[in-house]
Design an enzyme around this catalytic site. Structure first.
Site, PDB file in Angstrom:
ATOM      1  N   ASP A  77      37.878  51.235  35.333  1.00  0.00           N
ATOM      2  CA  ASP A  77      36.432  51.218  35.559  1.00  0.00           C
ATOM      3  C   ASP A  77      35.666  51.978  34.486  1.00  0.00           C
ATOM      4  O   ASP A  77      36.250  52.670  33.661  1.00  0.00           O
ATOM      5  CB  ASP A  77      36.111  51.800  36.958  1.00  0.00           C
ATOM      6  CG  ASP A  77      36.955  53.026  37.284  1.00  0.00           C
ATOM      7  OD1 ASP A  77      37.408  53.706  36.353  1.00  0.00           O
ATOM      8  OD2 ASP A  77      37.155  53.300  38.482  1.00  0.00           O
ATOM      9  N   ASN A 129      36.228  58.938  49.609  1.00  0.00           N
ATOM     10  CA  ASN A 129      35.821  57.897  50.568  1.00  0.00           C
ATOM     11  C   ASN A 129      36.844  56.758  50.613  1.00  0.00           C
ATOM     12  O   ASN A 129      36.579  55.717  51.200  1.00  0.00           O
ATOM     13  CB  ASN A 129      34.439  57.342  50.207  1.00  0.00           C
ATOM     14  CG  ASN A 129      34.411  56.761  48.802  1.00  0.00           C
ATOM     15  OD1 ASN A 129      35.453  56.571  48.177  1.00  0.00           O
ATOM     16  ND2 ASN A 129      33.226  56.470  48.302  1.00  0.00           N
ATOM     17  N   HIS A 143      38.016  55.091  47.996  1.00  0.00           N
ATOM     18  CA  HIS A 143      37.934  54.055  46.950  1.00  0.00           C
ATOM     19  C   HIS A 143      39.138  54.097  46.022  1.00  0.00           C
ATOM     20  O   HIS A 143      39.753  55.151  45.814  1.00  0.00           O
ATOM     21  CB  HIS A 143      36.607  54.126  46.175  1.00  0.00           C
ATOM     22  CG  HIS A 143      36.441  55.269  45.227  1.00  0.00           C
ATOM     23  ND1 HIS A 143      35.199  55.806  44.918  1.00  0.00           N
ATOM     24  CD2 HIS A 143      37.321  55.987  44.488  1.00  0.00           C
ATOM     25  CE1 HIS A 143      35.354  56.776  44.032  1.00  0.00           C
ATOM     26  NE2 HIS A 143      36.625  56.910  43.763  1.00  0.00           N
ATOM     27  N   GLU A 159      34.251  50.655  46.285  1.00  0.00           N
ATOM     28  CA  GLU A 159      33.693  51.542  47.304  1.00  0.00           C
ATOM     29  C   GLU A 159      33.879  50.927  48.697  1.00  0.00           C
ATOM     30  O   GLU A 159      34.172  49.728  48.823  1.00  0.00           O
ATOM     31  CB  GLU A 159      32.199  51.746  47.017  1.00  0.00           C
ATOM     32  CG  GLU A 159      31.902  52.349  45.643  1.00  0.00           C
ATOM     33  CD  GLU A 159      32.285  53.817  45.508  1.00  0.00           C
ATOM     34  OE1 GLU A 159      33.238  54.276  46.174  1.00  0.00           O
ATOM     35  OE2 GLU A 159      31.625  54.519  44.714  1.00  0.00           O
TER      36      GLU A 159
END
Ligand code: F6R
Length: 260
Positions: A82, A153, A155, A160
């Site tokens: 990413d 979270n 990810h 996400e």
């Protein structure tokens, strides 16, 4: 001392190490073994790489192996997971800068073999750019090994919560917790980009081998959910439970809530 514990039959690919250093060294060893095996076969090693705090010691160890044990990266082709959008390659917070600084500038990887999503495309070029990135990975026969960290979270990459399990490389809005965690690097929430380009979950799960590394107590809650919780898109990493090629590598602190 290295400790290994099988939490439940599904998780025979889970190893808990006494320290972050040991977990990182083990991860680096797995990557090096793949590179060497591919060299022996006269093939390229197609690596999916991650950024962030988690892989830093892995990269340090790979650099040490390059400098002191002759590990060559000449057959390595890399694809990073990413990159923030938008960000300049020269920005110290860009993942291009991170990878050059933490790995690529210190090993003999060929510059033309390095792929990191570049975010200098305009918003109407992005979908085409993402599809090209996806196809480029496929043109190399897919990823031989994908290194993953995990966000608090859940990810993986910047997939996400809510990301579809069949998602591919695309532009994504960053989750508030992801942006909050990035303040550490950007100094202020206002400086943290709102978006990123990320490989999709489907891109990641196609990798022939996946190493998920999690270090530190702050990852313990999400590790419990990702490994033991329901498989659902609100915890994107939960999909990894279904894959035989995944190996979870944790330090004792990250594993604290799943230790028997
Ligand atoms: C980074 C990436 C992210 C990180 C995750 C954990 O390329 O894809 O999923 O792995 O946010 O970040 P750290 O390691 O900084 O805790």
């Amino acid at each position: 001392m290295i400790k290994s514990s099988n939490i439940q039959p599904d998780f025979d690919k889970l190893t808990v190490y006494d320290s972050a250093v040991l977990a990182s060294k083990y991860t680096a060893k797995k990557i090096a073994e793949l590179i060497l095996q591919k060299q022996k076969e006269g093939n390229r090693a197609i690596l999916g790489l991650a950024t962030g705090n988690t892989p830093k010691m892995v990269y340090e160890e790979l650099i040490r192996m390059h400098k002191h044990e002759g590990l060559s990266f000449s057959n390595v082709v890399s694809f990073n997971l990413d990159e923030y959008y938008p960000i300049s390659d020269n920005d110290e917070q860009s993942y291009t800068y991170f990878m050059n600084n933490n790995l690529f500038n210190h090993v003999d990887i060929k510059k033309e073999n390095i792929h990191i999503p570049h975010t200098d495309c305009t918003s109407n070029q992005i979908s085409e750019y993402c599809l090209d990135y996806e196809n480029k990975i496929k043109s190399y026969g897919g990823l031989d090994l994908q290194l993953l960290g995990i966000g608090r979270n859940g990810h993986i990459g910047f997939n996400e919560p809510g990301s579809k399990f069949d998602s591919i490389t695309r532009l994504i809005d960053l989750h508030p917790l992801t942006r909050e965690d990035a303040i550490e690097n950007f100094g202020d929430l206002n400086n943290v980009p709102h978006q990123a380009i990320t490989m999709g979950i489907n891109t990641i799960v196609q990798a022939k081998k996946i190493l998920l590394l999690a270090l530190g107590e702050r990852k313990s809650e999400i590790i419990k959910k990702a490994l033991n919780g329901t498989i659902a898109t609100d915890v994107p990493s939960s999909i990894l439970q279904t894959l035989p090629q995944v190996e979870y590598i944790l330090d004792r602190e990250a594993a604290v809530l799943i230790q028997k």
